[in-house]
Design an enzyme around this catalytic site. Structure first.
Site, PDB file in Angstrom:
ATOM      1  N   LYS A  84      34.404  17.774  29.300  1.00 23.74           N
ATOM      2  CA  LYS A  84      34.535  18.441  27.514  1.00 23.74           C
ATOM      3  C   LYS A  84      34.715  17.238  26.491  1.00 23.74           C
ATOM      4  CE  LYS A  84      36.506  21.787  25.586  1.00 23.74           C
ATOM      5  NZ  LYS A  84      38.296  22.691  25.741  1.00 23.74           N
TER       6      LYS A  84
HETATM    7  O1  G3P Z   1      39.940  25.239  24.408  1.00 20.79           O
HETATM    8  C1  G3P Z   1      39.996  25.261  23.303  1.00 20.79           C
HETATM    9  C2  G3P Z   1      40.391  25.624  22.157  1.00 20.79           C
HETATM   10  O2  G3P Z   1      40.233  26.754  22.352  1.00 20.79           O
HETATM   11  C3  G3P Z   1      41.756  25.455  21.304  1.00 20.79           C
HETATM   12  O3  G3P Z   1      42.644  27.121  20.830  1.00 20.79           O
HETATM   13  O4  G3P Z   1      44.029  27.910  19.901  1.00 20.79           O
HETATM   14  O5  G3P Z   1      44.593  25.498  20.067  1.00 20.79           O
HETATM   15  O6  G3P Z   1      42.970  26.728  18.193  1.00 20.79           O
HETATM   16  P1  G3P Z   1      43.775  26.869  19.715  1.00 20.79           P
END
Ligand code: G3P
Length: 221
Positions: A84
């Site tokens: 990533k």
């Molecule tokens: O993996 C990255 C992403 O899914 C993060 O999600 O909920 O922290 O905005 P969030």
């Protein structure tokens, strides 16, 4: 559409795999920081082994040279490891380099359609638009996914749209309707996908009515 789990928790991954619903996993430094009592290499190695598909693991360098060094170490851990890389100029340079080395990349922190196009042009295997975080600032996260879908279809980019920052089942439905390739979900959203109050109510009613046929509720064949 493929379903990935967005987690650092090996327990959640094992449960999701057991349910037969997990095609892959995505992690990030925040999710990994929630795992207590194990070092990073152990956590990642366990996740790679337990997952029947690609696992995105994020670099924590911001300069090209160190991104590449970290990417090579990540890839050594397993054939299903996807690196990533954040959407920056150095990130794009790293994506081009890793493409040459045949190492798959998930370009993360995508908040605009042009960022997604640049990542696809550089050779990313996945782009991760963060829909929930756009909704948080009163933008329409799923509209970004529609825009990326149109651009990738216009130019036949072979890059998977991986919908990230998913907060609820409606995000998942909209991702599937738009034709996103993957949605990565927190465990609580994954479990909600099978549920509907009318399903639970209907099942209870069937079981109650069956008692009129067999008072002990036995199956009679
Ligand atoms: O993996 C990255 C992403 O899914 C993060 O999600 O909920 O922290 O905005 P969030």
């Amino acid at each position: 559409m493929k379903i990935f789990l967005d987690t650092g928790s090996i327990e959640e991954i094992r449960q999701g795999v057991d349910m037969g619903l997990v095609d892959g996993v995505t992690t990030n430094p925040t999710l990994i920081s929630k795992v207590k009592g194990k070092d990073f290499k152990t956590v990642v190695s366990e996740i790679l082994k337990a997952t029947p598909g690609p696992v995105s693991i994020e670099v924590v360098a911001v300069d090209y040279e160190n991104m590449i060094k970290q990417a090579l170490k990540i890839r050594e851990l397993g054939e299903n490891a996807v690196v990533k890389i954040p959407m920056t100029v150095d990130g794009l340079k790293a994506i081009r380099d890793l493409k040459q080395r045949k190492i798959p990349v998930n370009c993360t922190l995508i908040f605009s359609p042009i960022q997604a196009m640049l990542a696809a042009k550089a050779g990313a295997s996945y782009v991760s638009p963060f829909v929930g975080r756009l909704d948080d600032i009163s933008e329409d996260g799923m509209f970004l996914v529609e825009q990326i879908r149109s651009i990738f279809d216009n130019y036949d980019f072979q890059c998977n749209i991986l919908v990230a920052s998913v907060r609820n089942p409606v995000h998942v439905v909209r991702a599937a309707m738009i034709g996103a390739d993957v949605a990565t979900l927190p465990f609580d959203v994954l479990t909600k996908l099978t549920e509907h109050p009318k399903t639970a109510e209907g099942l209870n009613r069937f079981l109650e009515d069956w008692k009129k046929v067999s008072p002990e509720g036995k199956f009679l064949l």
